[in-house]
Design an enzyme around this catalytic site. Structure first.
Site, PDB file in Angstrom:
ATOM      1  N   GLY A   6       0.819  -1.213   0.000  1.00  0.00           N
ATOM      2  CA  GLY A   6       0.000   0.000   0.000  1.00  0.00           C
ATOM      3  C   GLY A   6       0.847   1.255   0.000  1.00  0.00           C
ATOM      4  O   GLY A   6       0.481   2.281   0.577  1.00  0.00           O
ATOM      5  N   LEU A   8       1.401   3.458  -2.122  1.00  0.00           N
ATOM      6  CA  LEU A   8       0.882   4.645  -2.841  1.00  0.00           C
ATOM      7  C   LEU A   8      -0.323   5.245  -2.129  1.00  0.00           C
ATOM      8  O   LEU A   8      -0.933   6.187  -2.613  1.00  0.00           O
ATOM      9  CB  LEU A   8       0.512   4.269  -4.284  1.00  0.00           C
ATOM     10  CG  LEU A   8       1.667   3.728  -5.140  1.00  0.00           C
ATOM     11  CD1 LEU A   8       1.171   3.395  -6.534  1.00  0.00           C
ATOM     12  CD2 LEU A   8       2.813   4.728  -5.207  1.00  0.00           C
ATOM     13  N   GLY A   9      -0.645   4.724  -0.970  1.00  0.00           N
ATOM     14  CA  GLY A   9      -1.812   5.210  -0.228  1.00  0.00           C
ATOM     15  C   GLY A   9      -1.495   6.456   0.580  1.00  0.00           C
ATOM     16  O   GLY A   9      -0.411   7.024   0.474  1.00  0.00           O
ATOM     17  N   GLN A  10      -2.465   6.865   1.432  1.00  0.00           N
ATOM     18  CA  GLN A  10      -2.296   8.123   2.173  1.00  0.00           C
ATOM     19  C   GLN A  10      -1.077   8.066   3.096  1.00  0.00           C
ATOM     20  O   GLN A  10      -0.278   9.000   3.123  1.00  0.00           O
ATOM     21  CB  GLN A  10      -3.543   8.414   3.018  1.00  0.00           C
ATOM     22  CG  GLN A  10      -3.475   9.784   3.674  1.00  0.00           C
ATOM     23  CD  GLN A  10      -4.426   9.989   4.823  1.00  0.00           C
ATOM     24  OE1 GLN A  10      -5.003   9.034   5.368  1.00  0.00           O
ATOM     25  NE2 GLN A  10      -4.592  11.230   5.233  1.00  0.00           N
ATOM     26  N   ILE A  33      -0.821  -1.946  -5.826  1.00  0.00           N
ATOM     27  CA  ILE A  33      -1.592  -2.689  -6.826  1.00  0.00           C
ATOM     28  C   ILE A  33      -1.390  -2.114  -8.228  1.00  0.00           C
ATOM     29  O   ILE A  33      -1.665  -2.778  -9.230  1.00  0.00           O
ATOM     30  CB  ILE A  33      -3.094  -2.663  -6.445  1.00  0.00           C
ATOM     31  CG1 ILE A  33      -3.899  -3.655  -7.285  1.00  0.00           C
ATOM     32  CG2 ILE A  33      -3.663  -1.269  -6.577  1.00  0.00           C
ATOM     33  CD1 ILE A  33      -4.157  -4.948  -6.605  1.00  0.00           C
ATOM     34  N   ARG A  34      -0.866  -0.864  -8.305  1.00  0.00           N
ATOM     35  CA  ARG A  34      -0.644  -0.256  -9.615  1.00  0.00           C
ATOM     36  C   ARG A  34       0.561   0.669  -9.530  1.00  0.00           C
ATOM     37  O   ARG A  34       1.056   0.941  -8.449  1.00  0.00           O
ATOM     38  CB  ARG A  34      -1.892   0.543 -10.056  1.00  0.00           C
ATOM     39  CG  ARG A  34      -2.071   1.864  -9.267  1.00  0.00           C
ATOM     40  CD  ARG A  34      -3.483   2.301  -9.158  1.00  0.00           C
ATOM     41  NE  ARG A  34      -3.581   3.558  -8.402  1.00  0.00           N
ATOM     42  CZ  ARG A  34      -3.332   3.645  -7.089  1.00  0.00           C
ATOM     43  NH1 ARG A  34      -2.919   2.562  -6.418  1.00  0.00           N
ATOM     44  NH2 ARG A  34      -3.441   4.791  -6.441  1.00  0.00           N
ATOM     45  N   TYR A 139     -14.979  -2.381   8.835  1.00  0.00           N
ATOM     46  CA  TYR A 139     -13.619  -1.872   9.027  1.00  0.00           C
ATOM     47  C   TYR A 139     -13.167  -2.105  10.463  1.00  0.00           C
ATOM     48  O   TYR A 139     -12.064  -2.578  10.717  1.00  0.00           O
ATOM     49  CB  TYR A 139     -13.591  -0.387   8.705  1.00  0.00           C
ATOM     50  CG  TYR A 139     -12.269   0.311   8.846  1.00  0.00           C
ATOM     51  CD1 TYR A 139     -12.048   1.229   9.874  1.00  0.00           C
ATOM     52  CD2 TYR A 139     -11.244   0.096   7.935  1.00  0.00           C
ATOM     53  CE1 TYR A 139     -10.844   1.909   9.990  1.00  0.00           C
ATOM     54  CE2 TYR A 139     -10.034   0.776   8.040  1.00  0.00           C
ATOM     55  CZ  TYR A 139      -9.852   1.682   9.057  1.00  0.00           C
ATOM     56  OH  TYR A 139      -8.656   2.362   9.179  1.00  0.00           O
ATOM     57  N   LYS A 143     -10.206  -4.366  11.993  1.00  0.00           N
ATOM     58  CA  LYS A 143      -9.122  -3.804  12.803  1.00  0.00           C
ATOM     59  C   LYS A 143      -8.962  -4.562  14.122  1.00  0.00           C
ATOM     60  O   LYS A 143      -7.856  -4.822  14.570  1.00  0.00           O
ATOM     61  CB  LYS A 143      -9.342  -2.310  13.047  1.00  0.00           C
ATOM     62  CG  LYS A 143      -9.118  -1.441  11.815  1.00  0.00           C
ATOM     63  CD  LYS A 143      -7.714  -1.632  11.237  1.00  0.00           C
ATOM     64  CE  LYS A 143      -7.472  -0.838   9.982  1.00  0.00           C
ATOM     65  NZ  LYS A 143      -6.176  -1.135   9.363  1.00  0.00           N
TER      66      LYS A 143
HETATM   67  C1  VAH Z   1     -10.959   6.200   8.090  1.00  0.00           C
HETATM   68  N1  VAH Z   1      -8.942   7.589   7.972  1.00  0.00           N
HETATM   69  O1  VAH Z   1     -11.585   7.231   8.161  1.00  0.00           O
HETATM   70  C2  VAH Z   1      -9.447   6.268   8.354  1.00  0.00           C
HETATM   71  C3  VAH Z   1      -9.158   6.034   9.803  1.00  0.00           C
HETATM   72  C4  VAH Z   1      -9.745   6.703  12.152  1.00  0.00           C
HETATM   73  C5  VAH Z   1     -10.008   6.944  10.708  1.00  0.00           C
HETATM   74  O2  VAH Z   1      -9.345   4.723  10.168  1.00  0.00           O
HETATM   75  O3  VAH Z   1     -11.462   5.142   7.841  1.00  0.00           O
END
Ligand code: VAH
Length: 314
Positions: A6, A8-10, A33-34, A139, A143
């Site tokens: 990851g 290239l992500g934030q 991935i790209r 999500y 986590k």
């Molecule tokens: C999101 N930026 O908003 C992420 C992060 C706590 C926020 O997990 O999903």
């Protein structure tokens, strides 16, 4: 040698560059991935990798003989809520593949958790390091399961896994994709471009936040910490500030006096935000490895606006 997924992500787009500054360009292998042709791709080793490809990940780790895996590839909260099964497969499949690489090659391991790992039953103010975690989002399920899986690989296989429960991260390089806290990034862009911002998160919705430079330092400090000092591993609460939309708007108005905020609340992301803490307690991170954040809302706003004026050419 460090393998990043990851990249290239934030987080990855800035962490890769920081790690290359510290450890040397050729010692940091970026994968995603790209290929987006960015500095991350150009300034050091880069490989295309889909983290659900276990063999592909092992092959790259072996090829470069890595001693550290930094696993960042994942779908964030809002995207995960829209595509829960894809999120489960990518977030959990990618994580277990990365942990297996770390186990087989005996590498150190980092992956971020989130304040999203807490749910409505969790104490909302100064959320403790050790407390109930029954998140109501896919999500958050990812986590919490991820934290438990990383602790399992530490206790069962001796993998040196370490993690941070990140708050919303604010940065000017690569915008977040599909998060709930993204409003706190978008607002700076809109303030400079249009002088106003319509927030999808309602006023009085407090969430923990952190400026990216503090997040990157926290990752390096944790990974370099003396393991004997760690009584927690996955994952440490870290935050720099907690604010609601009206407060960040007021801070922006100190620099753009006519800036206006209004609201068009997105029920999906508002529901996610309402299930998260208002503020979390970081005592364990401070005591066990000396965590500290340099940027508060005032200092972050000055830097974000300065850097975005250059980036946007305004
Ligand atoms: C999101 N930026 O908003 C992420 C992060 C706590 C926020 O997990 O999903």
């Amino acid at each position: 040698k460090i393998l990043l997924t990851g990249a290239l992500g934030q987080i990855g787009s800035e962490l890769t560059m920081k790690l290359r500054d510290i450890y040397g360009d050729t010692n940091v292998i970026a994968t995603d991935i790209r290929d987006n042709g960015s500095d991350v791709v150009k300034s050091g080793p880069f490989e295309i990798l889909d983290v659900t490809d276990a063999k592909g990940m092992f092959h790259i780790a072996k090829k470069y003989d890595v001693d550290t895996v930094v696993h960042l590839a994942a779908l964030l909260s809002a995207t995960a809520e829209a595509k829960p099964l894809l999120a489960w497969n990518l977030n959990m499949g990618g994580l277990v593949n990365a942990l297996e690489v770390a186990r087989e090659l005996n590498t150190q391991f980092f992956t971020p958790s989130s304040i999203g790992a807490f749910g409505p039953m969790t104490p909302k103010d100064l959320t403790p390091q050790d407390t109930i975690q029954r998140p109501t989002t896919m999500y958050g399920v990812n986590k919490v399961a991820g934290e438990l899986l990383c602790d399992y690989y530490y206790h069962k296989f001796g993998v040196d896994t370490r993690g941070l429960r990140f708050p919303g991260l604010i940065s000017y390089v690569a915008p977040p994709g599909g998060g709930t806290t993204d409003y706190a990034v978008e607002i700076y862009y809109e303030a400079l471009k249009n002088g106003k911002y319509t927030s999808y998160i309602d006023k009085n919705t407090y969430m923990d936040m952190m400026y990216m430079p503090d997040a990157l330092n926290a990752i390096v400090d944790l990974m370099e910490a003396d393991p004997a000092a760690l009584s927690h591993r996955n994952s440490f609460n870290v935050t720099a500030m907690s604010f609601e939309p009206e407060q960040i708007a007021a801070e922006i108005r100190k620099h753009i006096p006519n800036f206006r905020i209004d609201y068009n609340v997105d029920p999906v992301r508002q529901t996610i935000a309402d299930s998260w803490p208002n503020s979390i307690d970081c005592t364990s991170a401070k005591e066990e490895w000396g965590f500290k954040a340099e940027y508060d809302l005032e200092k972050m706003t000055v830097d974000m606006l300065d850097k975005l004026k250059v980036k946007l050419g305004v």
